[in-house]
Design a protein around this motif. Structure first.
Motif, PDB file in Angstrom:
ATOM      1  N   LEU A 139      34.097  41.825  39.962  1.00 55.23           N
ATOM      2  CA  LEU A 139      34.791  42.656  40.944  1.00 55.23           C
ATOM      3  C   LEU A 139      35.377  43.898  40.283  1.00 55.23           C
ATOM      4  N   LEU A 140      35.941  43.729  39.097  1.00 55.29           N
ATOM      5  CA  LEU A 140      36.528  44.864  38.381  1.00 55.29           C
ATOM      6  C   LEU A 140      35.469  45.899  38.034  1.00 55.29           C
ATOM      7  N   PRO A 184      34.278  30.067  36.441  1.00 52.66           N
ATOM      8  CA  PRO A 184      33.498  30.888  37.384  1.00 52.66           C
ATOM      9  C   PRO A 184      34.347  31.909  38.131  1.00 52.66           C
ATOM     10  N   ALA A 185      35.567  31.542  38.515  1.00 49.90           N
ATOM     11  CA  ALA A 185      36.436  32.481  39.219  1.00 49.90           C
ATOM     12  C   ALA A 185      36.815  33.661  38.325  1.00 49.90           C
ATOM     13  N   GLN A 186      36.968  33.411  37.024  1.00 51.25           N
ATOM     14  CA  GLN A 186      37.303  34.491  36.091  1.00 51.25           C
ATOM     15  C   GLN A 186      36.117  35.429  35.885  1.00 51.25           C
ATOM     16  N   ALA A 227      46.638  45.271  34.547  1.00 51.02           N
ATOM     17  CA  ALA A 227      47.408  44.516  33.561  1.00 51.02           C
ATOM     18  C   ALA A 227      48.255  43.418  34.196  1.00 51.02           C
ATOM     19  N   THR A 228      48.605  43.579  35.484  1.00 51.64           N
ATOM     20  CA  THR A 228      49.417  42.568  36.161  1.00 51.64           C
ATOM     21  C   THR A 228      48.592  41.666  37.077  1.00 51.64           C
ATOM     22  N   CYS A 268      43.994  37.564  35.340  1.00 42.78           N
ATOM     23  CA  CYS A 268      43.394  36.865  36.476  1.00 42.78           C
ATOM     24  C   CYS A 268      44.105  35.539  36.661  1.00 42.78           C
ATOM     25  N   ASN A 269      44.808  35.398  37.786  1.00 45.94           N
ATOM     26  CA  ASN A 269      45.528  34.159  38.096  1.00 45.94           C
ATOM     27  C   ASN A 269      46.450  33.725  36.961  1.00 45.94           C
TER      28      ASN A 269
END
Length: 485
Positions: free
Chosen positions: A24-25, A16-18, A154-155, A115-116
């Motif tokens: 958001l992106l 879910p966080a991904q 990318a980071t 992401c993370n």
């Protein structure tokens, strides 16, 4: 069209966080597309080794690559190798040669979305090279800022979870005005539109090389409230928005810090002259407050009139006169309740159920005069246009009062039920009781209350009303009308 979440659920598994990271992106990548003069396509790796398009953004500053909708389609064979390499190597991949789309060439770049610490998708940056002209200084600065932001994707440093949320009204865009700052908050570049914005604010001369927060601080009037986040935004330290006001001019400014290995290397600021927008908002706030105050004063005045009628009724020795004044007091109180609701909500439609519930309980209690009466409200009236709320509330209170005074008083008490059935704009309201009913030979009452009800239904609400006796005893009144708001 399938939503981003639907496509993710159908073709792959993400935490879910991904999924929220991708939302958001996509919710904040339009300005990157405008800076890059490029289409941005978000590709999700599927479980069978393919890539499906989750979202697509076209630039408002240049020609698009994809005129058709590509969301939900799979990556062409010619694009897939570059997407796979970006996904596996977790690095930005740039094609050596442009790819031809019919009559125009397209420069392509694949950027992993981190992401993370995990690469979860790939953003394709596709630039239409059809113009073939030498880029201007403005375009060079735009593209350089876009390069920094794509590297942040990318980071895993963009999007920023701490960015301001809420209304987007008045949000500055790339074309409204753009500034580039270094890590110390000094201006490296200001677009012509950005210079015009700050000149209107009162800045004289060029901005290049100056500390933007110091320049701005000198212009702010001491008596004007200042947003506490303003210095952080003007130095490019926080991904927030702020408004700067001076001498009748209002600038809306948004900052996007530029990071490299979690170290701030500068910032992109977008600004817009929002003076007219803020002026209109203040006018609307003033008008809303005035209307709210008018409704409040009308309500207070009506309550005063009702209190005077109540005092006068107590002094009356003739029962008929006392009853007439009490009925007038009840009707005025009902109108006051409507204005009380309107003073709390200035929308064109009002929530009718709570308001009419209070009025009906008041009407039943006043009319009961020592007998036991219970009111039941079923169904929902929903939203009623403000101009129709007053006559409808008066009609229902008159019907409840008649049911208590002429139906339940003869049987020593009982129940009054108000049922609402709403289908779109059509409303069917039924008021029924288990009292004595009426003489069908004489028909329903011809008193003042019944006359008021007929007049309001026919003239004000353009509806119909029908009285009948219940098979189990009592009276039933059915109102049908269409909302015109």
């Amino acid at each position: 069209m399938s939503t981003l979440s639907d496509l993710v659920e159908r073709y792959a598994y993400l935490e879910p966080a991904q999924v929220e990271w991708l939302h958001l992106l996509v919710g904040d990548w339009q300005f990157i597309s405008d800076l890059a003069f490029a289409d941005l396509v978000l590709w999700l790796p599927t479980e069978d080794g393919n890539f499906v398009s989750l979202a697509h953004c076209r630039p408002s500053t240049g020609a698009t690559v994809h005129y058709e909708d590509i969301v939900g389609t799979f990556a062409p064979d010619s694009v897939r190798p570059q997407l796979e390499k970006a996904l596996v190597d977790e690095e930005v991949q740039r094609a050596r040669e442009p790819r031809w789309f019919g009559t125009y060439a397209v420069r392509e770049e694949a950027v992993p979305v981190r992401c993370n610490g995990h690469t979860i998708a790939v953003v394709a940056r596709q630039t239409n090279l059809g113009s073939g002209r030498t880029p201007s200084r403005l375009e060079i600065n735009y593209v350089e800022a876009a390069d920094d932001l794509m590297n942040m994707i990318a980071t895993g440093e963009f999007p920023s979870p701490n960015a301001a949320t809420g209304s987007r009204r008045g949000a500055p865009r790339v074309g409204d005005g753009l500034l580039r700052l270094n890590a110390e908050g000094e201006v490296l570049y200001a677009s012509p539109n950005a210079l015009s914005c700050f000149h209107r604010l009162g800045v004289l001369g060029p901005l290049i090389g100056q500390s933007l927060v110091e320049v701005t601080a000198e212009l702010i009037e001491h008596k004007v409230p200042v947003d506490e986040s303003m210095p952080l935004v003007m130095m490019g330290r926080a991904p927030w928005r702020t408004d700067i006001e001076s001498k009748g001019v209002c600038l809306s400014v948004r900052a996007v810090p530029l990071l490299e290995n979690h170290e701030r290397i500068g910032a992109v600021l977008m600004c817009r002259d929002a003076s007219e927008l803020r002026r209109r908002e203040r006018e609307l706030i003033t008008k809303d407050a005035t209307i709210r105050e008018i409704h409040h004063r009308v309500k207070n005045n009506l309550q005063t009139v009702a209190a005077l009628l109540r005092l006068q009724a107590r002094r009356m020795t003739v029962p008929e006169a006392r009853e007439a004044l009490e009925e007038a007091m009840r009707r005025v109180s009902t109108i006051a309740l409507v204005h009380d609701s309107l003073s709390q909500n200035l929308d064109e439609e009002v929530e009718f159920d709570e308001m009419v519930g209070r009025a009906l309980r008041l009407a039943a209690d006043v009319a009961a005069a020592g007998i036991s009466v219970r009111t039941i409200q079923r169904g929902s009236f929903g939203l009623i246009p403000a101009k129709e709320a007053t006559p409808l509330a008066l009609v229902l209170t008159e019907l409840v009062t008649n049911a208590v005074e002429h139906g339940l008083s003869a049987t020593g008490g009982g129940t009054v039920e108000i049922r609402a059935e709403r289908t779109g704009k059509h409303l069917k309201a039924t008021v029924s009781d288990n009292g004595a009913g009426f003489d069908e030979g004489r028909g329903p009452g011809s008193g003042l209350g019944s006359t008021i009800v007929r007049t309001l239904i026919t003239n004000e609400l353009q509806g119909t009303i029908d009285w009948s006796n219940n098979e189990t005893g009592g009276t039933q009144v059915v109102i049908e009308l269409d909302m015109h708001g």
